[in-house]
Design a protein around this motif. Structure first.
Motif: not given
Length: 249
Positions: A127-131, A149-150, A152-162
């Motif tokens: 997320a380059i100068s986006t959030i 913004d929070k 969005a980051l929560e969703e990124m954590v959900r779809i990120l591999k462990p």
């Protein structure tokens, strides 16, 4: 020191441009990104610092990478040309796809706060100068949402591999909201934003009197009079908190 850092980043940007030119030709590059070929010399932008940071923190291809807020950016195409299984998501269209096709690049028009991707899907999310824009109305067709913004980051954590990583770049310094442009994060707001993550790597940069970027301490960012078009940068590599050794938390 500042000159050497800028020169190093200039070389990396030149390499990025070379990769694109060698694949598509200079005429296409001029049509896609006319601002990069202005007659007047351009001041070093945020991307001089951000792109090299992202590239040196990526795993080897063919890792699955999502670029958040990619509309208007050639960066996902660069990742695809390197062999990454690349995805992009933005609430706006990605007009570059009208001119280029990539077999290993998939664009999804959608909201990163409610993405269509399954759990634990990506090796890396950028997320380059986006959030800092998410939830600030007035630009990019975004609606007001103080917690955007929070979310969005929560969703990124959900779809990120462990064991994956989130590579995040944001304005940092004296915290404020500059409508309709962005948030500038201070230490308190950043801590709240990344509460589900561990900061594995952090770098800070400011611009000198000639607009060249120089690496600095977190404390140095507080000395800058933040404006919508001039602000310090914070570059972060985040890991999911539950996947980190508890002794590091």
């Amino acid at each position: 020191m500042g000159d050497s850092i800028l020169e190093k980043h200039n070389q990396k940007i030149k390499f990025i441009v070379y990769r694109i030119v060698s694949r598509f030709g200079i005429s296409l590059l001029r049509r896609l990104f006319p601002e990069y070929f202005a007659k007047e010399p351009l001041a070093p932008t945020d991307r001089y610092i951000e792109y090299p940071f992202i590239i040196r923190n990526l795993p080897k291809p063919p890792a699955k990478v999502l670029d958040v807020g990619c509309s208007g950016s050639f960066f996902p195409l660069l990742l695809a040309s390197f062999g990454y299984d690349t995805y992009g998501i933005d609430i706006r269209n990605y007009p570059i796809l009208n001119k280029l096709k990539f077999k290993n690049f998939t664009f999804v028009k959608g909201d990163i706060k409610e993405s269509p991707f399954p759990n634990s899907y990506f090796d890396v999310i950028t997320a380059i100068s986006t959030i800092e824009h998410i939830g600030i109305s007035g630009r990019y067709g975004i609606e007001d949402d103080p917690e955007g913004d929070k979310k969005a980051l929560e969703e990124m954590v959900r779809i990120l591999k462990p064991q994956g990583a989130i590579l995040l770049t944001i304005p940092f310094g004296k915290g404020k909201v500059i409508k309709p442009y962005m948030r500038v994060y201070d230490e308190s707001r950043l801590k709240d934003l990344v509460r589900d993550c561990i900061i594995e790597l952090e770098e800070y940069y400011i611009q000198d009197d000639t607009d060249n970027w120089i690496e600095c301490s977190k404390e140095d960012t507080l000395l800058v009079d933040v404006k919508f078009d001039k602000y310090p940068l914070c570059l972060l590599k985040l890991k999911i908190k539950n996947e980190i050794d508890p002794s590091q938390a």
